[in-house]
Scaffold this active site. Structure first.
Site, PDB file in Angstrom:
ATOM      1  N   HIS A 123       0.865  -1.189   0.000  1.00 40.45           N
ATOM      2  CA  HIS A 123       0.000   0.000   0.000  1.00 40.45           C
ATOM      3  C   HIS A 123       0.901   1.238   0.000  1.00 40.45           C
ATOM      4  CE1 HIS A 123      -4.183   1.584   1.299  1.00 40.45           C
ATOM      5  NE2 HIS A 123      -3.482   2.571   0.766  1.00 40.45           N
ATOM      6  N   ILE A 124       0.862   1.945  -1.097  1.00 38.30           N
ATOM      7  CA  ILE A 124       1.744   3.104  -1.287  1.00 38.30           C
ATOM      8  C   ILE A 124       1.566   4.130  -0.167  1.00 38.30           C
ATOM      9  CG2 ILE A 124       2.027   5.157  -2.752  1.00 38.30           C
ATOM     10  CD1 ILE A 124       1.372   3.271  -5.129  1.00 38.30           C
ATOM     11  N   HIS A 125       2.660   4.623   0.372  1.00 35.79           N
ATOM     12  CA  HIS A 125       2.591   5.691   1.378  1.00 35.79           C
ATOM     13  C   HIS A 125       3.814   6.588   1.256  1.00 35.79           C
ATOM     14  CE1 HIS A 125       4.451   2.092   3.091  1.00 35.79           C
ATOM     15  NE2 HIS A 125       5.217   2.899   3.805  1.00 35.79           N
ATOM     16  N   TYR A 126       3.551   7.881   1.158  1.00 37.68           N
ATOM     17  CA  TYR A 126       4.618   8.877   1.163  1.00 37.68           C
ATOM     18  C   TYR A 126       4.955   9.195   2.608  1.00 37.68           C
ATOM     19  CZ  TYR A 126       4.243  10.185  -3.777  1.00 37.68           C
ATOM     20  OH  TYR A 126       4.266  10.190  -5.126  1.00 37.68           O
TER      21      TYR A 126
END
Ligand SMILES: [Zn+2]
Length: 162
Positions: free
Chosen positions: A121-124
């Site tokens: 799950h993409i997270h910056y």
């Protein structure tokens, strides 16, 4: 009508479901909004969200993520990218007002090999930095004393968010 028999697809879907069920970002978002504080969920957008990192590198360490469970950056839609960028800006603004940091590290780990702990799950990461905090950056491990509790950080950032 042609029926396509694709059992591997079912397996794929099941795995995706399983993966999603164990995803803390999805779990937080799908929980009752009344639980947002406990889940450290700071902001719910239409396509993206902001959540505090449970294992912060520094006080105020935030993460901006698409709501959709995906680790595939190339699958991000323009509306998702747009809101993610908007929320990164809003995060910087809130952090500046709350903590007046000297700078920020903002970044993305894509894939397990990049060192990210969650690659589904993409997270910056948005990590505020202060002059002289380098001594405390967890280059070796996760052992780091964070001067402010997560509860307190949540409370303060919530106040400065709007
Ligand atoms: Zn997820």
């Amino acid at each position: 009508m042609k029926i396509l028999w694709a059992p591997w697809r079912l397996n794929y879907v099941k795995n995706a479901d399983k993966e999603k069920n164990s995803c803390f970002i999805c779990k937080a978002f799908e929980s009752d909004p009344a639980e947002d504080r406990n889940n450290l969920l700071l902001y719910r957008g239409k396509k993206a969200l902001v959540i505090l990192n449970k294992f912060p590198y520094n006080t105020g360490h935030l993460m901006v993520c698409p709501i959709r469970h995906t680790g595939d950056f190339l699958s991000l839609m323009p509306e998702e990218l747009e809101e993610i960028n908007f929320l990164i800006k809003k995060s910087i603004k809130a952090l500046k007002r709350a903590y007046n940091p000297d700078g920020f590290n903002i970044g993305l780990n894509l894939g397990k090999v990049s060192g990210g702990s969650v690659d589904t799950h993409i997270h910056y990461h948005i990590v505020p930095r202060w002059q002289g905090d380098t001594n405390f950056m967890p280059i070796i491990g996760n052992a780091k004393v964070i001067p402010q509790s997560l509860d307190e950080t949540y409370e303060i950032l919530k106040r400065y968010w709007d």
